[in-house]
Structures are given as C-alpha cells and as structure tokens.
Motif scaffolding. Structure first.
Motif, short mmCIF file in Angstrom:
data_model
loop_
_atom_site.label_atom_id
_atom_site.label_comp_id
_atom_site.label_asym_id
_atom_site.label_seq_id
_atom_site.Cartn_x
_atom_site.Cartn_y
_atom_site.Cartn_z
N PRO A 1 0.83 -1.21 0.00
CA PRO A 1 0.00 0.00 0.00
C PRO A 1 0.87 1.26 0.00
CG PRO A 1 0.16 -0.88 2.22
CD PRO A 1 0.88 -1.86 1.33
N GLU A 2 0.34 2.34 -0.55
CA GLU A 2 1.07 3.61 -0.48
C GLU A 2 1.34 3.95 0.99
OE1 GLU A 2 0.35 7.32 -3.03
OE2 GLU A 2 -0.64 7.82 -1.12
N THR A 3 2.58 4.30 1.27
CA THR A 3 2.98 4.53 2.66
C THR A 3 3.79 5.82 2.76
OG1 THR A 3 3.08 2.14 3.06
CG2 THR A 3 4.23 3.57 4.63
N ARG A 4 3.28 6.75 3.58
CA ARG A 4 4.00 8.00 3.81
C ARG A 4 5.09 7.76 4.85
NH1 ARG A 4 2.46 13.22 3.15
NH2 ARG A 4 0.28 12.60 2.86
N ILE A 5 6.29 8.19 4.56
CA ILE A 5 7.39 8.01 5.51
C ILE A 5 8.13 9.33 5.74
CG2 ILE A 5 7.75 5.55 5.12
CD1 ILE A 5 10.06 6.23 3.26
N ALA A 6 8.57 9.50 6.97
CA ALA A 6 9.47 10.59 7.33
C ALA A 6 10.89 10.04 7.22
CB ALA A 6 9.19 11.08 8.74
N LEU B 1 29.91 5.74 8.25
CA LEU B 1 29.40 6.83 9.09
C LEU B 1 27.89 6.76 9.25
CD1 LEU B 1 31.59 9.79 7.74
CD2 LEU B 1 31.98 8.33 9.75
N LEU B 2 27.28 5.68 8.82
CA LEU B 2 25.83 5.54 8.93
C LEU B 2 25.37 5.63 10.38
CD1 LEU B 2 23.17 4.98 7.43
CD2 LEU B 2 23.67 2.53 7.61
N GLY B 3 26.22 5.22 11.31
CA GLY B 3 25.85 5.29 12.73
C GLY B 3 25.47 6.68 13.17
N ASN B 4 26.14 7.71 12.65
CA ASN B 4 25.78 9.08 13.00
C ASN B 4 24.35 9.38 12.59
OD1 ASN B 4 28.29 9.80 14.08
ND2 ASN B 4 29.10 10.39 12.08
N SER B 5 23.98 8.96 11.40
CA SER B 5 22.62 9.20 10.90
C SER B 5 21.59 8.41 11.71
CB SER B 5 22.52 8.83 9.42
OG SER B 5 23.38 9.64 8.64
N ILE B 6 21.94 7.19 12.07
CA ILE B 6 21.02 6.38 12.89
C ILE B 6 20.77 7.06 14.22
CG2 ILE B 6 20.73 4.17 14.08
CD1 ILE B 6 22.33 2.86 11.80
N GLN B 7 21.83 7.55 14.87
CA GLN B 7 21.65 8.25 16.15
C GLN B 7 20.74 9.46 15.99
OE1 GLN B 7 25.86 8.86 17.37
NE2 GLN B 7 25.27 7.79 19.23
N GLN B 8 20.95 10.22 14.94
CA GLN B 8 20.15 11.42 14.70
C GLN B 8 18.69 11.06 14.44
OE1 GLN B 8 21.85 13.93 11.67
NE2 GLN B 8 20.04 15.22 11.48
N PHE B 9 18.47 9.98 13.70
CA PHE B 9 17.11 9.57 13.38
C PHE B 9 16.40 9.03 14.62
CE2 PHE B 9 14.07 6.54 11.28
CZ PHE B 9 13.30 7.51 10.67
N THR C 1 6.49 18.62 9.32
CA THR C 1 6.77 20.02 9.01
C THR C 1 8.28 20.25 8.99
OG1 THR C 1 6.60 20.56 11.36
CG2 THR C 1 4.60 20.78 10.03
N ASP C 2 8.68 21.43 8.53
CA ASP C 2 10.10 21.78 8.52
C ASP C 2 10.69 21.61 9.91
OD1 ASP C 2 9.94 22.38 5.86
OD2 ASP C 2 9.73 24.54 6.15
N ASN C 3 11.88 21.08 9.97
CA ASN C 3 12.48 20.77 11.27
C ASN C 3 13.99 20.88 11.18
OD1 ASN C 3 13.58 17.78 10.75
ND2 ASN C 3 11.57 18.00 9.77
N GLN C 4 14.62 20.98 12.36
CA GLN C 4 16.07 21.15 12.42
C GLN C 4 16.83 19.83 12.36
OE1 GLN C 4 16.86 23.05 16.18
NE2 GLN C 4 16.13 21.31 17.40
N HIS C 5 16.10 18.70 12.31
CA HIS C 5 16.75 17.39 12.28
C HIS C 5 17.06 16.92 10.86
CE1 HIS C 5 16.23 16.51 16.60
NE2 HIS C 5 15.12 17.22 16.47
N GLY C 6 16.59 17.66 9.87
CA GLY C 6 16.84 17.25 8.49
C GLY C 6 15.89 16.19 7.99
N ILE C 7 14.75 16.02 8.65
CA ILE C 7 13.77 15.00 8.26
C ILE C 7 12.91 15.53 7.11
CG2 ILE C 7 11.89 13.52 9.03
CD1 ILE C 7 14.55 12.94 10.40
N VAL C 8 12.75 14.72 6.06
CA VAL C 8 11.96 15.12 4.90
C VAL C 8 10.84 14.12 4.66
CG1 VAL C 8 13.92 16.29 3.83
CG2 VAL C 8 13.46 13.88 3.28
N ASN C 9 9.88 14.52 3.85
CA ASN C 9 8.73 13.66 3.53
C ASN C 9 8.98 12.89 2.23
OD1 ASN C 9 6.58 14.43 5.59
ND2 ASN C 9 7.13 16.45 4.78
N LYS C 10 8.63 11.62 2.24
CA LYS C 10 8.67 10.81 1.03
C LYS C 10 7.51 9.83 1.05
CE LYS C 10 13.63 11.10 0.08
NZ LYS C 10 14.86 10.39 -0.38
N LEU C 11 7.21 9.26 -0.12
CA LEU C 11 6.17 8.25 -0.25
C LEU C 11 6.76 6.97 -0.83
CD1 LEU C 11 3.05 10.12 -1.73
CD2 LEU C 11 3.24 9.13 0.55
#
Length: 309
Positions: free
Chosen positions: A163-168, A178-186, A231-241
C-alpha cells in the motif's frame, strides 16, 4: 569396477557428507546459543554440552572450525552488542549494559572495552568512533558469512500488493561507515516525536550497493511511517512516499552482514526466472525486529523489490 564396489564407494561418500553436515549443524547450534545467552556464564563445559561434544576437546574443535577461540568469540559478540547499546540505546545506563552483556561490574566492562577499542564506554557513548566500530565487527561478520550463510529457495519469495505509505526520512549521504551518525540522529528525532518502532513501521530505501559505490556517493534513507506530512524541522527530516504497487518480498532472518546475500538472491536467482520487470523505485527494507533488542541471528527484515504490474 564391480557394481557392489561402486555402491560401497557411494555409500561411503554419502555417510561422510551426512557426518560433515551433522558436525556443521552442531557448531551452528553453538553460535546461536551464544547469541541468545550473552548475559550468562558461557563456560566451555556449557557450550560443549550444547554441541554434544566432549568438554575436554571442545575448545580445540571450536578453534579449528572457526579459526577463533570460543572465549574470544563470546567477548567479541558481547562488545559488539554493548557498542550498539551505548550508541543507540541512550536510556540504558552503562552499568546495566555491562551486566546485560555478562560483565560482573562496570569496572570489568570498562577494562575490556578500553582494551579492545582504546576508549572507555562513556567516551564511546559521547562520541562513537565509527572506524573503530567497523573494524571491530569485521572478524564476526566474516566468520558468520562463512559458517552461517543465509540460504533461500525460490518459494521463499512471495508477491504482495504494497500500500502507499508515507514516511518521514533522514537521508544518509556519504560513507557507509558513518551511517551510525545518521542512525543516532534519526533515533533522536523519533523519540522527540514519540514514534518508536512499536507504533511506527521502520523502512530503509536502498539506492546503492556499498561494495560497488564510492563512499562519498553512497545513499541510504532511514524512514519511519507517519500518518501525516512532517513540518520543517532542524533534524533534516523530509517527507517521502513509498508508492503502492506489486512487490516481490523475501523475509531475511539473520544479521545485517547477510543482507547482501539475500538481495543478490532476489536479483540474480529469483528475478530472471520470474519473467517480471522492475518498477522505477528502489529496493527497500522493512525492519521487523532489531539488534540488540533481539539476538542477531533472530533479526527479521523484509526485503521488497518493486515490480511492474
């Protein structure tokens, strides 16, 4: 050669093959037992009983088969699990991590950790050294790939209507190490927004093969299902489908180090015989269960390969 002589040779080969397979299964049973009981006293006597080998010879059998002493293997796994908990489970105190990984005290844990990685658990938690992290995992990953290979059958793959799924999404761009840095941030963003994996499905969008892509060009998305756009945020999170559509799905139970084999099976074995065509959307994972919350060999990841109708 007489017929009865040929039969005797074939029987001998068959018995030898069964004997080797049985030996391998007994050793595999030990690795799985260690995974599931890292917080317990894993003596040679206990491990030899799991394998149904003599305790007087088991340490040599283990070392000869795996190229690593049983005690060293246990220590490496305990340190790996501890590193994950220090980096990604910030709510856990260092003493709790020490005890949960079979150490008698925080002092004993600190000594072992510093001897292996050159810094204390507190220092690693504050500023993880990802290069050291990657190096510490090489021995374990290589051993597992050699002796615990993931095997699949064509019938393990199913077709589903996703099914169509909205994800942050947090977009990791750069070296896989360096993926660990991104995982911690997420993880920090998910906690802030009260979206733990128990209430928000976890996805990864896989754009590149880390073995074939220059480190600075590597792309990997960390995603969580959300009911509405962020919404816009300081964590760098974006919207995708993730769009709706047909997908081939292969469930992988095991370590992340073995995921590459599962992906190659889908592309190289299943896809050619399926006579299906790929859709213009990347391969993606849905994470069902996570290490260190479950033992590594029990991690579950569903691998989705988008297909044309």
């Amino acid at each position: 050669m007489r017929h009865d002589a040929r039969l005797a040779i074939l029987q001998s080969v068959r018995e030898k093959s069964l004997s080797e397979s049985n030996y391998q299964m007994r050793m595999l049973r030990v690795l799985q037992y260690i995974d599931a009981h890292l917080d317990e006293d894993l003596t040679l006597e206990r491990l030899s009983a799991v394998a149904a080998f003599s305790k007087f010879h088991f340490h040599r059998q283990f070392s000869d088969y795996f190229g690593l002493a049983a005690f060293s293997y246990v220590q490496l796994l305990r340190l790996k699990k501890a590193m994950y908990e220090l980096a990604f489970r910030s709510h856990k105190q260092v003493i709790a991590i020490a005890l949960d990984n079979g150490y008698e005290s925080s002092e004993a844990f600190s000594r072992a950790f510093k001897k292996s990685l050159g810094l204390s658990p507190a220092q690693f938690r504050k500023q993880p050294q990802w290069d050291t992290w990657q190096h510490s995992q090489l021995t374990i990953d290589q051993l597992r790939e050699q002796h615990m290979p993931a095997t699949y059958q064509l019938t393990d793959v199913r077709i589903t209507d996703f099914p169509e799924t909205r994800i942050a999404v947090l977009e990791h761009r750069g070296a896989p190490a360096l993926l660990g840095n991104s995982i911690q941030q997420f993880i920090a963003w998910r906690k802030l927004n009260k979206l733990p994996p128990s209430v928000s499905a976890t996805f990864n969008l896989i754009y590149d093969d880390p073995d074939q892509t220059p480190a600075d060009e590597y792309r990997f998305d960390l995603g969580a299902a959300v009911p509405a756009a962020v919404t816009d945020n300081q964590h760098g999170i974006v919207n995708k489908l993730i769009p709706a559509g047909k997908c081939a799905v292969l469930r992988h139970t095991g370590t992340d180090a073995q995921l590459g084999s599962a992906v190659r099976f889908l592309y190289n074995n299943w896809l050619p015989q399926s006579q299906r065509n790929l859709r213009d959307f990347p391969l993606f994972f849905q994470r069902i269960s996570f290490f260190p919350d479950v033992p590594e060999h029990l991690m579950v990841t569903d691998i989705f390969l988008p297909l044309q109708e």
